[in-house]
Design an enzyme around this catalytic site. Structure first.
Site, PDB file in Angstrom:
ATOM      1  N   ARG A 231      61.176  76.184 -30.268  1.00 11.23           N
ATOM      2  CA  ARG A 231      61.342  77.838 -30.044  1.00 11.23           C
ATOM      3  C   ARG A 231      62.623  78.556 -31.657  1.00 11.23           C
ATOM      4  O   ARG A 231      63.891  77.737 -31.468  1.00 11.23           O
ATOM      5  CB  ARG A 231      61.839  78.636 -28.891  1.00 11.23           C
ATOM      6  CG  ARG A 231      60.575  78.438 -27.880  1.00 11.23           C
ATOM      7  CD  ARG A 231      59.067  78.891 -28.597  1.00 11.23           C
ATOM      8  NE  ARG A 231      58.294  78.971 -27.522  1.00 11.23           N
ATOM      9  CZ  ARG A 231      57.088  77.699 -27.769  1.00 11.23           C
ATOM     10  NH1 ARG A 231      57.644  77.124 -29.109  1.00 11.23           N
ATOM     11  NH2 ARG A 231      56.250  77.488 -26.933  1.00 11.23           N
ATOM     12  N   GLU A 260      59.099  84.069 -36.903  1.00 14.47           N
ATOM     13  CA  GLU A 260      57.098  84.019 -37.465  1.00 14.47           C
ATOM     14  C   GLU A 260      56.942  84.622 -37.371  1.00 14.47           C
ATOM     15  O   GLU A 260      55.198  84.470 -37.496  1.00 14.47           O
ATOM     16  CB  GLU A 260      57.784  82.307 -36.609  1.00 14.47           C
ATOM     17  CG  GLU A 260      57.560  82.422 -35.634  1.00 14.47           C
ATOM     18  CD  GLU A 260      56.844  80.591 -35.183  1.00 14.47           C
ATOM     19  OE1 GLU A 260      56.181  80.505 -34.319  1.00 14.47           O
ATOM     20  OE2 GLU A 260      58.375  80.245 -35.409  1.00 14.47           O
ATOM     21  N   HIS A 292      55.059  76.136 -38.036  1.00 14.30           N
ATOM     22  CA  HIS A 292      54.250  75.737 -36.372  1.00 14.30           C
ATOM     23  C   HIS A 292      53.417  74.403 -36.001  1.00 14.30           C
ATOM     24  O   HIS A 292      52.598  75.207 -35.446  1.00 14.30           O
ATOM     25  CB  HIS A 292      54.995  76.820 -35.688  1.00 14.30           C
ATOM     26  CG  HIS A 292      54.904  77.028 -34.176  1.00 14.30           C
ATOM     27  ND1 HIS A 292      55.480  78.205 -33.118  1.00 14.30           N
ATOM     28  CD2 HIS A 292      54.936  76.528 -33.397  1.00 14.30           C
ATOM     29  CE1 HIS A 292      55.780  78.171 -32.057  1.00 14.30           C
ATOM     30  NE2 HIS A 292      55.034  76.550 -32.270  1.00 14.30           N
TER      31      HIS A 292
END
Length: 341
Positions: A231, A260, A292
């Site tokens: 994370r 993000e 990601h």
């Protein structure tokens, strides 16, 4: 037939959800937009909403969904720190996909580490321009190095096995150590001071928020390499940038970033980013950023679709939903084999 409103849709999302939707009697309406208070009205008349980790699911969105008839929020991801659980309790059930493929994420973490320390991403760019010089591409062996793994859940354990395969010494920190894991547990401070490489594999909680900060970076070895596939908010981005500039941090590979939400998963190539910190990080030659994508394998996408649709099916049948979560799951009925409410 269960009608599902599917937000933040990408082409790769549809493949396996379309493949299994008929088997699970689900009719899916795909929306490209993220779930926010502006787009929540699109779910009017749907009983089930499928959302993702970067959607905004605050109190207002929860109330809008509830008033529109939504009773199940199916998160097609493991993370859920973007949800106001207190607002949802008693109104909307929430399920997630706790483990779609620990191998996908762990393998991507190792891919990032190898690319960063052997500079294969720079080599790729050079050779495409017919530059075959090796100057500036010196890396280091992973064999014999000490790697600190923060978090020993499923992903962390797979990553530990991979690291051992490279002949690395592995230290681990977890506030809830798993005695069955064959690894040397230590304090977070010891892990910081002894590790040549640190890889994060823990959830984002109040306790782990900005776990990597100025204080923890100051305790690390000079030249330490940081890997984050968990994370973004585990890392204080400003402190990371300062650590790289001071050379305390010798390199960083990030698949996640704390700001993000409005950037990752989107094509921003024709725009100027407003995030100065991210722009500076990406510009650093010893920083590698992916958007990601650690989860993004065929196997993981298949598992995400199957697990999500099985949860929806359980909800429709009135059964206990195996992966239901709420803000008081330590004490609610979920622990006795019932729904959270």
């Amino acid at each position: 037939m269960t009608n599902i409103a599917f937000f933040d849709t990408k082409p790769y999302d549809k493949v396996w959800f379309d493949h299994f939707s008929g088997e699970y009697q689900a009719e899916i309406t795909y929306f490209e937009s993220k779930l926010t208070h502006k787009t929540a009205p699109l779910a009017q008349g749907y009983e089930v909403v499928c959302a993702f980790v970067n959607d905004t699911i605050d109190e207002q969105v929860i109330e809008d969904l509830y008033q529109g008839g939504v009773r199940l929020l199916a998160m097609r991801c493991a993370g859920y720190n973007n949800i106001d659980f207190k607002a949802a309790f008693g109104k909307i059930h929430i399920v997630r996909v706790p483990a779609y493929s620990p191998y996908a994420v762990a393998e991507h973490a190792m891919a990032l580490l190898l690319s960063l320390v052997r500079q294969t991403h720079h080599s790729y760019v050079r050779t495409r321009e017919f530059n075959f010089s090796l100057n500036g591409l010196v890396g280091f062996d992973l064999h014999g190095k000490t790697i600190g793994v923060v978090g020993t859940g499923k992903i962390g354990r797979v990553f530990i096995d991979i690291c051992k395969g490279f002949g690395m010494r592995v230290l681990a920190y977890d506030p809830y150590p798993n005695k069955s894991v064959p690894v040397d547990y230590c304090s977070f401070e010891e892990l910081c001071s002894e590790s040549d490489i640190i890889s994060l594999h823990c959830p984002l909680t109040e306790e782990s928020f900005h776990l990597i900060n100025r204080e923890s970076i100051a305790k690390m070895k000079e030249g330490v390499v940081l890997i984050n596939t968990s994370r973004g908010a585990l890392v204080d981005s400003q402190a990371l940038l300062e650590g790289i500039r001071s050379k305390r941090i010798g390199g960083a590979a990030l698949d996640v970033y704390e700001e993000e939400a409005e950037l990752f998963y989107e094509d921003r190539s024709s725009t100027i980013l407003d995030d100065d910190i991210l722009m500076l990080l990406i510009s650093m030659p010893n920083v590698l950023v992916t958007s990601h994508q650690a989860f993004l394998t065929k196997e993981a996408l298949q598992n995400i679709a199957l697990t999500t649709l099985k949860s929806v099916e359980s909800y429709e049948k009135g059964d206990v939903m195996e992966h239901e979560i709420c803000y008081q799951c330590d004490t609610c009925h979920n622990v006795t084999g019932q729904r959270c409410f």
